[in-house]
Every structure is written in structure tokens, then in C-alpha cells.
Design a protein around this motif. Structure first.
Motif, PDB file in Angstrom:
ATOM      1  N   PHE A 203     -83.481  36.430 101.435  1.00 40.87           N
ATOM      2  CA  PHE A 203     -82.298  37.188 101.833  1.00 40.87           C
ATOM      3  C   PHE A 203     -82.694  38.520 102.463  1.00 40.87           C
ATOM      4  CE2 PHE A 203     -79.488  34.599  99.008  1.00 40.87           C
ATOM      5  CZ  PHE A 203     -78.487  34.372  99.940  1.00 40.87           C
ATOM      6  N   VAL A 204     -83.666  39.189 101.872  1.00 42.07           N
ATOM      7  CA  VAL A 204     -84.138  40.470 102.410  1.00 42.07           C
ATOM      8  C   VAL A 204     -84.660  40.294 103.828  1.00 42.07           C
ATOM      9  CG1 VAL A 204     -85.868  42.290 102.154  1.00 42.07           C
ATOM     10  CG2 VAL A 204     -84.649  41.460 100.142  1.00 42.07           C
ATOM     11  N   CYS A 205     -85.445  39.240 104.024  1.00 42.89           N
ATOM     12  CA  CYS A 205     -86.020  38.996 105.346  1.00 42.89           C
ATOM     13  C   CYS A 205     -84.951  38.647 106.373  1.00 42.89           C
ATOM     14  CB  CYS A 205     -87.057  37.872 105.272  1.00 42.89           C
ATOM     15  SG  CYS A 205     -88.583  38.390 104.493  1.00 42.89           S
ATOM     16  N   MET A 206     -83.886  37.987 105.951  1.00 41.89           N
ATOM     17  CA  MET A 206     -82.774  37.695 106.857  1.00 41.89           C
ATOM     18  C   MET A 206     -82.194  38.980 107.429  1.00 41.89           C
ATOM     19  SD  MET A 206     -80.668  34.612 104.991  1.00 41.89           S
ATOM     20  CE  MET A 206     -79.334  34.751 106.193  1.00 41.89           C
ATOM     21  N   VAL A 207     -82.193  40.033 106.628  1.00 37.54           N
ATOM     22  CA  VAL A 207     -81.607  41.302 107.047  1.00 37.54           C
ATOM     23  C   VAL A 207     -82.553  42.082 107.962  1.00 37.54           C
ATOM     24  CG1 VAL A 207     -80.708  43.517 106.239  1.00 37.54           C
ATOM     25  CG2 VAL A 207     -80.205  41.426 104.961  1.00 37.54           C
ATOM     26  N   ILE A 208     -83.857  42.052 107.649  1.00 40.94           N
ATOM     27  CA  ILE A 208     -84.792  42.936 108.347  1.00 40.94           C
ATOM     28  C   ILE A 208     -85.603  42.270 109.446  1.00 40.94           C
ATOM     29  CG2 ILE A 208     -85.021  44.321 106.258  1.00 40.94           C
ATOM     30  CD1 ILE A 208     -87.776  43.116 105.829  1.00 40.94           C
ATOM     31  N   VAL A 209     -85.539  40.925 109.555  1.00 39.01           N
ATOM     32  CA  VAL A 209     -86.440  40.239 110.483  1.00 39.01           C
ATOM     33  C   VAL A 209     -86.200  40.648 111.933  1.00 39.01           C
ATOM     34  CG1 VAL A 209     -84.930  38.215 110.715  1.00 39.01           C
ATOM     35  CG2 VAL A 209     -87.372  37.990 111.143  1.00 39.01           C
ATOM     36  N   ASP A 210     -84.946  40.871 112.336  1.00 34.22           N
ATOM     37  CA  ASP A 210     -84.671  41.258 113.713  1.00 34.22           C
ATOM     38  C   ASP A 210     -84.897  42.747 113.952  1.00 34.22           C
ATOM     39  OD1 ASP A 210     -83.913  38.791 114.939  1.00 34.22           O
ATOM     40  OD2 ASP A 210     -82.061  38.843 113.772  1.00 34.22           O
ATOM     41  N   ARG A 211     -85.030  43.521 112.884  1.00 35.96           N
ATOM     42  CA  ARG A 211     -85.278  44.955 113.024  1.00 35.96           C
ATOM     43  C   ARG A 211     -86.766  45.268 112.931  1.00 35.96           C
ATOM     44  NH1 ARG A 211     -80.547  47.202 108.882  1.00 35.96           N
ATOM     45  NH2 ARG A 211     -78.775  46.175 109.910  1.00 35.96           N
ATOM     46  N   ALA A 212     -87.411  44.706 111.927  1.00 33.36           N
ATOM     47  CA  ALA A 212     -88.836  44.995 111.718  1.00 33.36           C
ATOM     48  C   ALA A 212     -89.724  44.240 112.705  1.00 33.36           C
ATOM     49  CB  ALA A 212     -89.232  44.654 110.281  1.00 33.36           C
ATOM     50  N   GLY A 213     -89.297  43.050 113.098  1.00 29.87           N
ATOM     51  CA  GLY A 213     -90.121  42.243 113.992  1.00 29.87           C
ATOM     52  C   GLY A 213     -90.925  41.215 113.223  1.00 29.87           C
ATOM     53  N   ARG A 214     -91.248  40.114 113.893  1.00 29.67           N
ATOM     54  CA  ARG A 214     -91.937  39.005 113.233  1.00 29.67           C
ATOM     55  C   ARG A 214     -93.393  39.344 112.927  1.00 29.67           C
ATOM     56  NH1 ARG A 214     -87.006  38.514 115.755  1.00 29.67           N
ATOM     57  NH2 ARG A 214     -86.290  36.365 115.945  1.00 29.67           N
ATOM     58  N   ARG A 215     -94.052  40.015 113.868  1.00 29.32           N
ATOM     59  CA  ARG A 215     -95.495  40.247 113.752  1.00 29.32           C
ATOM     60  C   ARG A 215     -95.837  41.106 112.539  1.00 29.32           C
ATOM     61  NH1 ARG A 215     -99.220  44.040 115.613  1.00 29.32           N
ATOM     62  NH2 ARG A 215    -101.302  43.176 116.069  1.00 29.32           N
ATOM     63  N   ILE A 216     -95.110  42.208 112.346  1.00 29.67           N
ATOM     64  CA  ILE A 216     -95.410  43.108 111.234  1.00 29.67           C
ATOM     65  C   ILE A 216     -95.140  42.429 109.896  1.00 29.67           C
ATOM     66  CG2 ILE A 216     -93.124  44.171 111.277  1.00 29.67           C
ATOM     67  CD1 ILE A 216     -96.478  45.858 110.416  1.00 29.67           C
ATOM     68  N   LEU A 217     -94.083  41.602 109.838  1.00 24.92           N
ATOM     69  CA  LEU A 217     -93.789  40.886 108.598  1.00 24.92           C
ATOM     70  C   LEU A 217     -94.865  39.850 108.304  1.00 24.92           C
ATOM     71  CD1 LEU A 217     -89.926  40.300 108.881  1.00 24.92           C
ATOM     72  CD2 LEU A 217     -91.127  41.948 107.436  1.00 24.92           C
ATOM     73  N   LEU A 218     -95.327  39.158 109.336  1.00 26.50           N
ATOM     74  CA  LEU A 218     -96.368  38.147 109.150  1.00 26.50           C
ATOM     75  C   LEU A 218     -97.667  38.781 108.679  1.00 26.50           C
ATOM     76  CD1 LEU A 218     -97.267  35.193 109.448  1.00 26.50           C
ATOM     77  CD2 LEU A 218     -97.864  35.705 111.822  1.00 26.50           C
ATOM     78  N   LEU A 219     -98.064  39.874 109.327  1.00 21.41           N
ATOM     79  CA  LEU A 219     -99.328  40.528 108.960  1.00 21.41           C
ATOM     80  C   LEU A 219     -99.264  41.128 107.557  1.00 21.41           C
ATOM     81  CD1 LEU A 219    -100.260  42.332 112.314  1.00 21.41           C
ATOM     82  CD2 LEU A 219    -101.360  40.339 111.285  1.00 21.41           C
ATOM     83  N   SER A 220     -98.164  41.805 107.243  1.00 20.43           N
ATOM     84  CA  SER A 220     -98.043  42.407 105.910  1.00 20.43           C
ATOM     85  C   SER A 220     -97.989  41.334 104.833  1.00 20.43           C
ATOM     86  CB  SER A 220     -96.797  43.294 105.847  1.00 20.43           C
ATOM     87  OG  SER A 220     -95.623  42.541 106.138  1.00 20.43           O
ATOM     88  N   GLY A 221     -97.326  40.210 105.142  1.00 15.96           N
ATOM     89  CA  GLY A 221     -97.272  39.117 104.172  1.00 15.96           C
ATOM     90  C   GLY A 221     -98.632  38.502 103.921  1.00 15.96           C
TER      91      GLY A 221
END
Length: 266
Positions: A203-221
Motif C-alpha cells: 500500500f505504501v509503495c502504491m502511494v509513493i511509486v509515482d513520486r519517488a520513482g522506480r529506480r530509487i525504490l528498486l535500489l533501496s529495496g
């Protein structure tokens, strides 16, 4: 065996087709969030099965066939796809049918004329670009630099997801919690908590994915998963000598699920 084969076959089919359909139908500004709905439905299903699989419910030797038979519910729910239109992008790009593509867009976008016109213009531009580029073959992915790099990136992302170890953590979470010293039914409850954490982070990612961007979420994960899996392994190795490390085992598993949910899970 036949039932298991058919279930696995169609699960694999939907695992590829459903994300594609979800990516092509919504407006451009919502594609990231809507694309996560596929994974959200998966983790919700995992949590529901874990709860229904409790010994007090259907997790017994005489009631487990009922649990397996409940899979007919989501299977019947897929019949609702009959009333949904075909993907506008598929109709426009593959079928060369702008009229039907426009009808589908009007259906999906609640007859918002401005939004539909924007989407049609994007499809028109994309098709024009593709028409002026030579058709790529499978061999071109290995021989042409402009295609080899995207292929390499896609393969690395998929391989890193499949080899991340998430299945080991989820499938053996109950055993991990047992060896960490949890008593009674708490190992099972621990597995349910992991499922709840995964839903929350989705749910959190649904909210932030279009704001934070895919690349930063993938790398941090991925970075977080590396650290968490390393800690998980260390706590299991030295837990017999240092008792408090058993608590760190549980925390490492939870953080592993959190980082997986915000990174490779998408």
C-alpha cells in the motif's frame, strides 16, 4: 495432478498478462500505482491462505481439501473480465483499430474527452516512431547495442528478484520462527504478521511509486534485502551462543519482507 497442472498453468499465464493489461489501460499518471494492484492482490491472497490455514480453521488433515477448493472463488472472479474492453494500446498498435481503441479509452477514463484525446495522441506518436524503426528480431537483442542494454537490464532485474531468496524466507518463515524460540502457535502467527507487513508496504509503495520513482525504490529495496538477509544468516549461525540474537532473527525477517516489498516485489 491434472488440477495442479492447470492451476499452475493459468497462474503463470495471468502472472504475465495481468500486469501488462494493468499497465496499458489506466491514465499515464496512474500507471505505476495501478500496476502494483497485481502484487497487492497476490500478497492479500497469501495472507488470507495463511489465516485460513490455521489449525483452528482449515489447517487440519480433514479440512485442507476445503481450503484448496476455495481457489474456485478467485477463479470465478476472473470471469468478470468478460465485461471489460480490450487494452486500448493493443487495439491501436496491434489491431490497427483506432475506433475501438477510442471506445476502450472512453470506457476506462469515464468519458473524459480531454484525457482520451491525450492518450490517443500518445498512441499515435508511439506508432509513428515504431513505423520508422526497423522491426527487431530475437537475434537483434544480442547483436545490436541499443537493444542489448535494455535486455541486460531487464534480465538482471528479473534474475535478482528470483534469486533474492524471498521464497525461502516466506516458505520457511514458520520454521525460522520455531528455531528462533517462538512457542506454541506463535511461529504461525509470525508468518501471518509477515504477510500483513507485506500488504502494508505494498500500500505504501502504491502511494509513493509515482513520486519517488522506480529506480530509487528498486535500489533501496535490494540494498536493504542484502543487509537483512546477511543479518538473518548471522543471527541463525550464532544464536546458540548468544540467545538474544533470536529476537534479531525475527526483526531481520520482518525488515527483509519490508525491503522486498518496496524493491524487487515491483
Amino acid at each position: 495432478m491434472t488440477s495442479r497442472f492447470l492451476t499452475g498453468f493459468y497462474c503463470g499465464l495471468f502472472s504475465g498478462l495481468l500486469p501488462l493489461y494493468l499497465a496499458e489501460c489506466p491514465p499515464k499518471n496512474l500507471r505505476g500505482s495501478v500496476g502494483t494492484l497485481n502484487q497487492l492482490s497476490i500478497v492479500i491472497g497469501i495472507l488470507v491462505v495463511n489465516i485460513l490455514g490455521l489449525p483452528d480453521l482449515l489447517g487440519t488433515s480433514d479440512r485442507w481439501p476445503i481450503l484448496v477448493g476455495l481457489s474456485i472463488v478467485p477463479a470465478l472472479a476472473h470471469l468478470a473480465l468478460i465485461i471489460f474492453p480490450e487494452s486500448p494500446k493493443y487495439l491501436y498498435m496491434k489491431k490497427n483499430n483506432p475506433v475501438e481503441a477510442e471506445k476502450a479509452l472512453l470506457n476506462f477514463h469515464n468519458h473524459d474527452r480531454l484525457l482520451v484525446d491525450q492518450e490517443l495522441e500518445e498512441l499515435k506518436d508511439e506508432k509513428s516512431i515504431l513505423a520508422h524503426n526497423p522491426h527487431a528480431t530475437w537475434s537483434d537483442f544480442w547483436t545490436q547495442t541499443r537493444l542489448r542494454k535494455p535486455l541486460f537490464v531487464a534480465l538482471i532485474i528479473q534474475i535478482s528478484q528470483q534469486l533474492s531468496g524471498i521464497n525461502a524466507v516466506i516458505f520457511y518463515s514458520t520454521d525460522i520462527f520455531v528455531k528462533a524460540g517462538l512457542d506454541g502457535d506463535w511461529p504461525i502467527y509470525g508468518t501471518i504478521i509477515l504477510g500483513a507487513v507485506q500488504i502494508l508496504m505494498t500500500f505504501v509503495c502504491m502511494v509513493i511509486v509515482d513520486r519517488a520513482g522506480r529506480r530509487i525504490l528498486l535500489l533501496s529495496g535490494m540494498i536493504g534485502m542484502c543487509i537483512s538477509s546477511f543479518m538473518l544468516a548471522l543471527t541463525r549461525i550464532f544464536s546458540e551462543k548468544i540467545e538474544w540474537l533470536n529476537y534479531m532473527t525475527v526483526l531481520s525477517a520482518v525488515f527483509y519482507i519490508i525491503f522486498f516489498s518496496i524493491g524487487p516485489d515491483f
